[in-house]
Design a protein around this motif. Structure first.
Motif, PDB file in Angstrom:
ATOM      1  N   UNK A   1      -8.155  -0.798   2.616  1.00  0.00           N
ATOM      2  CA  UNK A   1      -7.054  -1.328   1.814  1.00  0.00           C
ATOM      3  C   UNK A   1      -5.971  -1.904   2.716  1.00  0.00           C
TER       4      UNK A   1
ATOM      5  N   UNK B   1      -7.756  -4.888   4.854  1.00  0.00           N
ATOM      6  CA  UNK B   1      -8.470  -5.822   3.963  1.00  0.00           C
ATOM      7  C   UNK B   1      -9.945  -5.953   4.330  1.00  0.00           C
ATOM      8  N   UNK B   2     -10.247  -6.214   5.593  1.00  0.00           N
ATOM      9  CA  UNK B   2     -11.658  -6.287   5.983  1.00  0.00           C
ATOM     10  C   UNK B   2     -11.851  -5.573   7.313  1.00  0.00           C
TER      11      UNK B   2
ATOM     12  N   UNK C   1     -17.691  -3.457  -0.737  1.00  0.00           N
ATOM     13  CA  UNK C   1     -18.735  -4.461  -0.599  1.00  0.00           C
ATOM     14  C   UNK C   1     -18.974  -4.713   0.880  1.00  0.00           C
TER      15      UNK C   1
ATOM     16  N   UNK D   1     -20.751  -7.462   3.579  1.00  0.00           N
ATOM     17  CA  UNK D   1     -21.333  -8.788   3.737  1.00  0.00           C
ATOM     18  C   UNK D   1     -21.776  -8.951   5.185  1.00  0.00           C
TER      19      UNK D   1
ATOM     20  N   UNK E   1     -19.447  -6.972   7.453  1.00  0.00           N
ATOM     21  CA  UNK E   1     -18.016  -6.975   7.164  1.00  0.00           C
ATOM     22  C   UNK E   1     -17.781  -6.327   5.805  1.00  0.00           C
ATOM     23  N   UNK E   2     -16.998  -5.275   5.810  1.00  0.00           N
ATOM     24  CA  UNK E   2     -16.752  -4.535   4.577  1.00  0.00           C
ATOM     25  C   UNK E   2     -15.371  -4.847   4.014  1.00  0.00           C
ATOM     26  N   UNK E   3     -15.306  -4.785   2.699  1.00  0.00           N
ATOM     27  CA  UNK E   3     -14.012  -4.875   2.033  1.00  0.00           C
ATOM     28  C   UNK E   3     -14.094  -4.081   0.738  1.00  0.00           C
ATOM     29  N   UNK E   4     -12.949  -3.849   0.158  1.00  0.00           N
ATOM     30  CA  UNK E   4     -12.910  -3.103  -1.095  1.00  0.00           C
ATOM     31  C   UNK E   4     -13.506  -3.936  -2.218  1.00  0.00           C
TER      32      UNK E   4
ATOM     33  N   UNK F   1     -13.000  -5.019  -5.397  1.00  0.00           N
ATOM     34  CA  UNK F   1     -11.822  -5.045  -6.257  1.00  0.00           C
ATOM     35  C   UNK F   1     -12.197  -4.794  -7.709  1.00  0.00           C
TER      36      UNK F   1
END
Lengths: 124, 124
Positions: free
Chosen positions: A35, A38-39, A70, A72, A79-82, A84
């Motif tokens: 969070x 971001x990534x 998620x 990618x 590369x991970x991110x939340x 949303x």
DNA sequence: CTCTTTTATCGTAATTTTACGATATAAGGG
DNA sequence: CCCTTATATCGTAAAATTACGATAAAAGAG
């Protein structure tokens, strides 16, 4: 109505799955890290923990399968991110379920399909 | 600031504890039952599950120690109800933490004290 | 006081989770 | 092609969770 009941319990299962995924200090911290930044690629997340890379990868899998993050593939890294949408859904569910039992006068029947046969305020 | 950090991590530990307690299908169902019926003695909750009384008692202990339910001794029985303050606190925490990472443009720094050195949107 | 009812706790077995090192795969540089 | 970097998965050990039956305690009825 069977489908609706099934759909409801599927949603409930997903909700419980998300809560369980978040109910672990390491995974909660990973969510915070994502969070904030971001990534992150896996290694960056590993660096924020005292754990081995394989262990962190396992936690990431749990979060991913719960629909909270998620991943990618980006070159050799991931590369991970939340997620949303997933987190929004979770928040909506929490707001939908939990307040109903806390907003004073409103009857709590909406919390479940079953009909209660008890008059309110028997004890507690 | 140490006290604030400690307090923050205590709050976080409590939050994770609550999420973990809710992240179990049986315990989630118990919360639903209590929300619907407002109050239940242990035996009534046992009757809604396929589990032994001792197991349910253990789950009730987890929920109680997480601050999600309250138990009041009533004669030979114990009358349980939802800990409204605890659930409200949980909901507030969820609203405070989770939306910050989902509301588009707002920088996510508030999610944690640490300062991010990454520009947003690198991947994902 | 004795019996019943209702719980919580204890001890324990089975299952699940958590963590690690080793390894296989994938991508890109030289 | 070989080497480095980055990750996911596999196998496995340790720890935690989950479940049960047995038991002890507490309250009230008769």
């Amino acid at each position: 109505m069977v489908e609706r009941a099934l759909a409801a319990s599927e949603a409930e299962a997903r909700l419980v799955r998300m809560l369980k995924a978040l109910g672990n200090p390491i995974r909660f911290q990973i969510m915070k890290t994502l969070a904030e930044r971001r990534t992150c690629i896996t290694q960056e997340i590993v660096a924020t923990t005292p754990l081995a890379q394989s262990t962190v990868s396992q936690h990431l899998k749990v979060l991913r399968e719960a629909g909270l993050i998620e991943g990618e593939i980006s070159g050799p890294a991931t590369c991970y991110c939340i997620d949303v949408r997933g987190v929004r859904w979770l928040k909506d569910q929490i707001e939908q379920w939990l307040p109903e039992c806390c907003t004073s006068d409103v009857p709590w029947g909406a919390f479940s399909e079953q009909e209660s046969q008890r008059q309110p305020g028997r004890c507690c």
